[in-house]
Design a protein around this motif. Structure first.
Motif, PDB file in Angstrom:
ATOM      1  N   MET B  12       0.984  -0.754   0.204  1.00 47.56           N
ATOM      2  CA  MET B  12       0.195   0.034   0.231  1.00 47.56           C
ATOM      3  C   MET B  12       0.698   1.034   0.307  1.00 47.56           C
ATOM      4  N   LEU B  15       2.083   1.865  -3.736  1.00 45.61           N
ATOM      5  CA  LEU B  15       1.247   2.067  -4.533  1.00 45.61           C
ATOM      6  C   LEU B  15       0.952   4.102  -4.302  1.00 45.61           C
ATOM      7  N   LEU B  16       1.041   3.937  -2.588  1.00 47.91           N
ATOM      8  CA  LEU B  16       0.419   5.544  -2.620  1.00 47.91           C
ATOM      9  C   LEU B  16       1.138   6.762  -3.247  1.00 47.91           C
ATOM     10  N   ALA B  80      -7.651   0.971   8.078  1.00 44.44           N
ATOM     11  CA  ALA B  80      -9.224   0.220   8.197  1.00 44.44           C
ATOM     12  C   ALA B  80     -10.020   0.152   9.886  1.00 44.44           C
ATOM     13  N   ASP B  82     -12.968   1.343  11.267  1.00 36.94           N
ATOM     14  CA  ASP B  82     -14.014   2.799  10.556  1.00 36.94           C
ATOM     15  C   ASP B  82     -15.348   3.016  12.258  1.00 36.94           C
ATOM     16  N   LYS B 101      -9.737   2.841   4.258  1.00 34.93           N
ATOM     17  CA  LYS B 101      -9.959   1.367   3.319  1.00 34.93           C
ATOM     18  C   LYS B 101     -10.768   0.279   3.287  1.00 34.93           C
ATOM     19  N   PRO B 102     -11.108  -0.010   2.818  1.00 37.04           N
ATOM     20  CA  PRO B 102     -10.777   0.620   0.971  1.00 37.04           C
ATOM     21  C   PRO B 102     -11.065   1.768   1.191  1.00 37.04           C
ATOM     22  N   PHE B 103     -10.460   2.950   0.165  1.00 35.31           N
ATOM     23  CA  PHE B 103     -10.661   4.641  -0.289  1.00 35.31           C
ATOM     24  C   PHE B 103     -11.011   4.853  -1.489  1.00 35.31           C
ATOM     25  N   SER B 104     -11.330   6.001  -2.163  1.00 35.70           N
ATOM     26  CA  SER B 104     -11.611   6.104  -3.919  1.00 35.70           C
ATOM     27  C   SER B 104      -9.743   6.924  -3.994  1.00 35.70           C
ATOM     28  N   PHE B 105      -9.460   6.671  -4.705  1.00 33.04           N
ATOM     29  CA  PHE B 105      -7.800   7.811  -4.966  1.00 33.04           C
ATOM     30  C   PHE B 105      -8.147   9.383  -5.174  1.00 33.04           C
ATOM     31  N   GLU B 106      -9.210   9.038  -5.629  1.00 36.10           N
ATOM     32  CA  GLU B 106      -9.509  10.487  -6.469  1.00 36.10           C
ATOM     33  C   GLU B 106     -10.076  11.011  -5.359  1.00 36.10           C
ATOM     34  N   LEU B 109      -7.273  12.194  -2.816  1.00 36.94           N
ATOM     35  CA  LEU B 109      -6.055  12.950  -3.360  1.00 36.94           C
ATOM     36  C   LEU B 109      -6.552  14.723  -3.113  1.00 36.94           C
TER      37      LEU B 109
END
Lengths: 465, 227
Positions: B12, B15-16, B80, B82, B101-106, B109
């Protein structure tokens, strides 16, 4: 129909008290009557003796003909003399008081008892009958006592008993009921408190009275039970939290990887790589989901295994087949020491195979290249003993008691890298226990680990084919 | 902007980093709480992305210690966990935002940008020094209305300075913050890029915004020397 406890207690109390009071009443009455009669009898005896002495004196003085006068004098002078009659052998009255003749008390016969009771004109009389011999002749002395007053008092006493005993019983029953209510009210309080305890406030406890009695023990026992419930509940909540975390993590990775990949145009190789990685992650997640489902079914009792006579040697051999391939891929030496003859137990073949695979898989995972994994099976004292040894990184002593716990990982980072989540051994332990077996581990950091499983050989499964 | 990602899951984290670098941010990675604290205290970051489940010192403790030590870098928690108590605890210990997480990358940002605005007293969505305007979302830079075209590194450098407008930043800090540790950064790389920036930003204008503070570093500020 069972009565409520308070009524039962009161009924018992009532019954016992009734018996006691009745016994008391009866014996008091009898004792009273006996006492009265004894006193009267003693008095009558004294009087009779007095008369006897008189007769003796008169006869000795040779004044036998004066006897009637003497008797009359005697009685008129003395108290209670009015109830006296004396007769001789021939049946003649030497003296008979008017009262006595009024009453018509008969002369005694030869077999009249010392004390008799005679009802004269509705007045109960107690009569002392004495036969005396003076100077060769027999005389019958009869002294009487009017018992009406005494017997009236006795009747009064009897009536009083008849009234007071039932009244006392009722009052005592009422009191008893009240006492049992008071005694049981702490139990009611405990009930009230216990009612308010639910999953949301499992940490609350009952107040424990410092009385050293049943109520204290009850409160303590219930608190102990709450303690165990809370611990079990915490375990379940913890498991759920861990499970959801373990599932979220790979899903997040897959999502982010896919999202990033789609943000820009990428080369076909890059796309291939991303898809391959997502696939690998998906496979691991699937395996995890499968493990979680297994545990969930095991917990709820829905996991039904099929127990049939199973050849452990064969199952272990099959597991080794897969294991040796894993070991070879990692350049680890794999040795199988399984006897060629069968070893039958009552078990579920597929779950046993899974159990062995878990151990072999772990052994291979945690052993570096050029290490060794050995699997053996032997029969020992009514048990099938399977062992998986490795020359891997080993387990620290602090971790040993926890390795079979769900989601327990001794070295989080390394385990995750190797694709593990910490569920394998807990599943393995469940399978072992469901087969009535035991699983043990001996290990030290740096010197590898030995996992030993003992499965009982049930005699009914000793089928020689 | 310069972002510190604290995440113990290497996949992760990588990736980030990759995703943020594609957005022209510069990224440092920390895999545990101790490293996170060291880095955050040593360098200047515009935002910290913080996972909560870390080995050793956990995320909560990192946030607590940073705030206790006076560090005001905006923190975006990415985790994770919540449940409401988790969220409340995170925010109360000093985090500025919280994502699960899981999350939308947009969305990630956007929240990162939003959180980084909280570092400054007034919070416009664009950075401005004089008539120089930089929009972190659109990556558009204009001066006096005219658009300026910058390379990725130039943009990063300018954004870094503009976020700290008025402050003098030491050379080393600038270098470690704007460039990745893997990049080959030589002695005069920074100077060369400052030169480049100046030629694009200051040359055609009377007021020179980018300034050299001899012996220390650089700064960007209004009321610069007129040439």
């Amino acid at each position: 129909m069972t009565l409520p406890i308070r009524l039962r207690l009161t009924a018992w109390y009532f019954a016992i008290l009734a018996v006691v009071l009745c016994a008391f009443g009866v014996s008091a009455y009898i004792e009273m009557r006996h006492s009265i009669r004894k006193t009267v009898d003693e008095e009558l005896q004294i009087r009779a003796e007095g008369v006897h002495q008189l007769i003796v004196r008169v006869i000795q003085r040779g004044q036998k003909e004066d006897l009637p006068d003497g008797l009359r004098e005697h009685t008129e002078l003395r108290q209670g003399g009015a109830l006296l009659q004396v007769s001789d052998e021939q049946g003649n009255w030497l003296y008979r008081s008017t009262v006595m003749s009024d009453y018509g008390v008969p002369r005694p016969s030869s077999n009249t008892r010392r004390i008799t009771e005679y009802l004269g004109k509705e007045v109960p009389l107690r009569i002392w009958n004495e036969k005396v011999s003076v100077g060769g002749e027999s005389y019958f002395i009869q002294s009487a006592f009017e018992m009406d007053d005494f017997y009236e008092a006795l009747d009064h006493f009897e009536l009083m008993l008849y009234i007071s005993i039932p009244t006392l019983l009722l009052c005592a029953a009422g009191g008893g009921y009240w006492i049992s209510t008071r005694a049981l009210s702490p139990v009611d309080q405990i009930t009230q408190t216990a009612r308010t305890i639910s999953a949301q406030n499992l940490s609350s406890r009952l107040l424990v009275p410092d009385t050293g009695d049943e109520l204290q023990r009850l409160s303590e026992t219930l608190n102990g039970m709450l303690e165990r419930l809370e611990a079990a509940f915490k375990k379940i909540t913890q498991f759920t939290a861990d499970a959801s975390h373990e599932l979220r993590t790979p899903v997040a990775v897959m999502r982010t990887r896919a999202e990033l990949s789609l943000r820009k145009a990428r080369s076909p190789e890059e796309y291939r790589e991303v898809i391959a990685e997502v696939l690998a992650e998906l496979e691991k997640t699937s395996a995890l989901i499968e493990q979680l489902m297994f545990l969930a079914r095991a917990d709820s009792g829905a996991e039904t295994l099929h127990f049939t006579p199973t050849n452990v040697a064969e199952v272990l051999h099959e597991a080794c087949h897969q294991g040796s391939a894993l070991a070879e891929a990692k350049q680890i030496g794999f040795k199988e020491q399984i006897p060629s003859d069968s070893l039958w137990i009552l078990g579920d073949a597929s779950s046993l195979r899974r159990l062995f695979l878990i151990l072999i898989d772990n052994a291979v995972k945690y052993t570096p290249a050029n290490g060794r994994v050995e699997v053996s099976l032997q029969r020992n004292d009514g048990f099938a003993v399977a062992e998986v040894r490795d020359t891997g990184i080993g387990i620290a002593e602090a971790d040993l008691p926890n390795v079979f716990e769900r989601f327990y990982r001794a070295d989080k980072a390394r385990t995750r890298e190797l694709g593990g989540v910490g569920l394998g051994l807990s599943i393995g332990r469940w399978i072992t226990e469901v087969h009535a077996g035991t699983i043990e581990v001996h290990s030290a950091p740096g010197s590898g680990s030995i996992f030993q499983i003992r499965l009982p050989i049930s005699s009914s499964a000793n089928i020689n084919t | 902007m310069h972002v510190l990602i604290v995440e113990d899951e290497k996949k992760m984290a990588e990736l980030l980093k990759k995703g943020l670098e594609e957005e022209n941010h510069s990224v440092s990675l920390a895999f545990d709480g101790r490293d996170a604290l060291e880095l955050a205290q040593a360098l200047e970051y515009d935002a910290i992305v913080l996972d909560l489940m870390l080995p050793g010192i956990d995320g909560y403790e990192v946030a607590r210690r940073l705030r206790k030590g006076g560090n005001k870098t905006p923190i975006l928690v990415l985790t994770a966990r919540d449940t409401v108590p988790d969220v409340v605890k995170g925010l109360d210990l000093g985090a500025d935002d919280y994502m699960t997480k899981p999350f939308s990358f947009e969305e990630f940002l956007a929240r990162l940008r939003s959180v980084s605005r909280r570092g400054s007293a007034d919070r416009p969505t664009v950075l401005q020094v004089g008539d120089l305007i930089l929009n972190p979302a659109t990556h558009v830079v204009t001066r006096h209305g005219e658009e300026i075209s910058l390379s990725r590194t130039e943009f990063r450098l300018l954004e870094f300075l503009m976020r700290r407008a008025g402050r003098v930043i030491p050379r080393n800090t600038i270098v470690h913050s704007v460039w990745d540790s893997n990049d080959d950064v030589e002695e005069n790389t920074l100077d060369a890029f400052i030169s480049l920036l100046r030629s694009k930003v200051d040359r055609d204008h009377k007021v020179k915004l980018i300034q050299t503070i001899r012996g220390t570093g650089y700064t960007i500020r209004e009321g610069g020397k007129a040439s």
